[in-house]
Design a protein around this motif. Sequence first.
Motif: not given
Length: 137
Positions: A2-8, A35-47, A128-134
């Motif tokens: 598990a990863i803490d979304l507030r402090d990944p 399930v499909v291949p995609v490019g994803v960007t992650y903004d840990p500070d977005g919300g 995607i508004t995140l709820t969990r990270a691993m």
Amino acid sequence: MAIDLRDPGASYVSFWRERHMCTLTTHRPDGSPHVVPVGVTYDPDGGARGVARVITNKHSRKVANVLAAGSDGARVAVCQVAAGRWATLEGLAVVRTEPDVVADAVARYAERYGRTPTPNPDRVVIEITLTRAMGRA
């Protein structure tokens, strides 16, 4: 793990900035996974817990799956793997069509993947508004 979304953590965020193809998992109306291949960007500070974004065509199956879930959003996951490292982000996805939101997502994609996508008038963003990270990065 598990990863803490507030402090990944720096290594987790760094892994999401490296150039890796990802997968997006949505659910078809019959409940089966798509399930499909995609490019994803992650903004840990977005919300409060961060935001992930996928740019795509508004006519795609993944967009139809997200829209079919209704206005509350669709439960989805994005994942990337590189050797022994992996990371998954889960959350509620909605489709965004506003030109400024799409332009921002395209700029984020260009920064991560080192290329600007060809202009596409049918481009939308799965946000995607995140709820969990691993992961193990």
